[in-house]
Design a protein around this motif. Sequence first.
Motif, PDB file in Angstrom:
ATOM      1  N   ARG A 288       0.834  -1.211   0.000  1.00  0.00           N
ATOM      2  CA  ARG A 288       0.000   0.000   0.000  1.00  0.00           C
ATOM      3  C   ARG A 288       0.863   1.253   0.000  1.00  0.00           C
ATOM      4  O   ARG A 288       0.564   2.241  -0.680  1.00  0.00           O
ATOM      5  N   ILE A 291       2.365   1.691  -3.467  1.00  0.00           N
ATOM      6  CA  ILE A 291       1.359   2.186  -4.422  1.00  0.00           C
ATOM      7  C   ILE A 291       1.144   3.677  -4.224  1.00  0.00           C
ATOM      8  O   ILE A 291       1.048   4.441  -5.191  1.00  0.00           O
ATOM      9  N   ARG A 292       1.077   4.093  -2.979  1.00  0.00           N
ATOM     10  CA  ARG A 292       0.926   5.525  -2.684  1.00  0.00           C
ATOM     11  C   ARG A 292       2.119   6.305  -3.234  1.00  0.00           C
ATOM     12  O   ARG A 292       1.955   7.367  -3.846  1.00  0.00           O
ATOM     13  N   SER A 295       2.150   7.108  -7.020  1.00  0.00           N
ATOM     14  CA  SER A 295       1.351   8.243  -7.471  1.00  0.00           C
ATOM     15  C   SER A 295       1.866   9.571  -6.932  1.00  0.00           C
ATOM     16  O   SER A 295       1.837  10.588  -7.623  1.00  0.00           O
ATOM     17  N   LEU A 306       2.935   2.862 -11.220  1.00  0.00           N
ATOM     18  CA  LEU A 306       1.711   2.414 -10.564  1.00  0.00           C
ATOM     19  C   LEU A 306       1.317   1.028 -11.052  1.00  0.00           C
ATOM     20  O   LEU A 306       0.876   0.180 -10.271  1.00  0.00           O
ATOM     21  N   CYS A 309       3.412  -1.603  -9.302  1.00  0.00           N
ATOM     22  CA  CYS A 309       3.015  -1.827  -7.915  1.00  0.00           C
ATOM     23  C   CYS A 309       1.733  -2.647  -7.820  1.00  0.00           C
ATOM     24  O   CYS A 309       1.617  -3.551  -6.980  1.00  0.00           O
ATOM     25  N   LEU A 310       0.766  -2.333  -8.674  1.00  0.00           N
ATOM     26  CA  LEU A 310      -0.476  -3.104  -8.670  1.00  0.00           C
ATOM     27  C   LEU A 310      -0.231  -4.537  -9.114  1.00  0.00           C
ATOM     28  O   LEU A 310      -0.840  -5.480  -8.585  1.00  0.00           O
ATOM     29  N   LYS A 313       1.241  -6.369  -6.162  1.00  0.00           N
ATOM     30  CA  LYS A 313       0.190  -6.741  -5.216  1.00  0.00           C
ATOM     31  C   LYS A 313      -0.528  -8.001  -5.690  1.00  0.00           C
ATOM     32  O   LYS A 313      -0.766  -8.944  -4.914  1.00  0.00           O
TER      33      LYS A 313
END
Length: 441
Positions: A288, A291-292, A295, A306, A309-310, A313
């Motif tokens: 998390r 991901i933050r 951005s 991004l 990172c997704l 996950k």
Amino acid sequence: MSDLFGDSLQAPSRSPKNAPLAEKLRPAKLDDIIGQEHLTGPEGAIGRMVAAGKLSSMILWGPPGTGKTSIARLLADAVNMHYKPISAVFSGVADLKKAFAEAETMARTGQQTLLFVDEIHRFNRAQQDGFLPFVESGVVTLVGATTENPSFELNAALLSRTQVIVLHRLDEVALATLLSRAEAVMDRALPVTEDARSALISSADGDGRFLLNQAETLFAIHIENPLDLQAMAALLQRRMPVYDKDREGHYNLISALHKSLRGSDPQAALYWMARILVAGEDPLYVLRRLIRFASEDIGLADPQALVQCLAAKQAYEFLGSPEGEVAIVQACLYLATAPKSNAAYKAQKSAWKMACDTGSLMPPAHILNAPTKLMQDIGYGAGYAYDHDSADGFSGANYWPDAVPPSELYQPVERGFERKILERMQYWERLRALNAEPDAS
């Protein structure tokens, strides 16, 4: 419990023969304390107070095993104050009232009281407020001890009436001195090799009490040959790094990870992320944060950040631990080595502020839909330019409220993919200026 130890090689006479090693090594005076010379030395905050013979209320903030309890006790001895210790773990309102009443009685005889409150952060806000009148009136000089950040855990009113004293974790030199003192008191060398001794000091992680507890276990065994590193590790329990997911250690390591990523240092970022995960943090929490970061600190300088990172996950959720953690490593390294831009983050803050400032202004009528005749009659949609019908696919129309001049909320940097975005925006600005020329004439 003891948590500060000195250079003196003689144990205090008050310690019984069968006392724990840590108790035997309690320092007898402030000068014996090791590892906190920045405080107890002549130029330190504590040294200056003792020299003046007057203490102010204070909060001793530092990691476990660095000397908070010992400093408090020795401070009382140094300035001839009555020492009253209580623990927030075992004490309640009744205990506090009793301590304050005892201090008031002592004050009437001319004896000042140093009230030492261990784990002071465990008192709730109302209980902390209870200290205020007694501190303000001088009935007690409060010395609180905490391992937690006082800014988070203590009332602002209490903090304003105390001085926060920061203790350092014991470095390897201080820990080695402490171990030598233990050997002198026990009158024999620790039964380990030099490599094992160094590893033992490192494993203490700055905690003197932990080191002495481990040493006491080693002193209790009877062997012919010193233990090597592997044998010692088999005998002693491995100590996990200090990391509390609800406390300051948590935020410190996350901050270190975030700033290492922002500083484009993949080696340091990987180290801090490993510290966090090895200490037992939920990998999804780390994801998390990544991901933050993608951005906030990279944005459109590299739109794939991004996506990476997704994908990490998704890979972690599919594979689980430990196989899935390499996907988190990949995302971490991608972020650290990507071009950086906080333009999207700054644009969000500027846009949110502008939205609050301008309230409920209507969009310009020409970009409103007009599904009814009435709406058409009052001008909704009148003069709307359909961009795809323009020669360059760009009409250059105004999309701002009539009372709000166009603003540059998003300002891309000349790094990474945002350089191309900047070029596009500059190109559209030139077209907008050209389209406006006939109107201007």
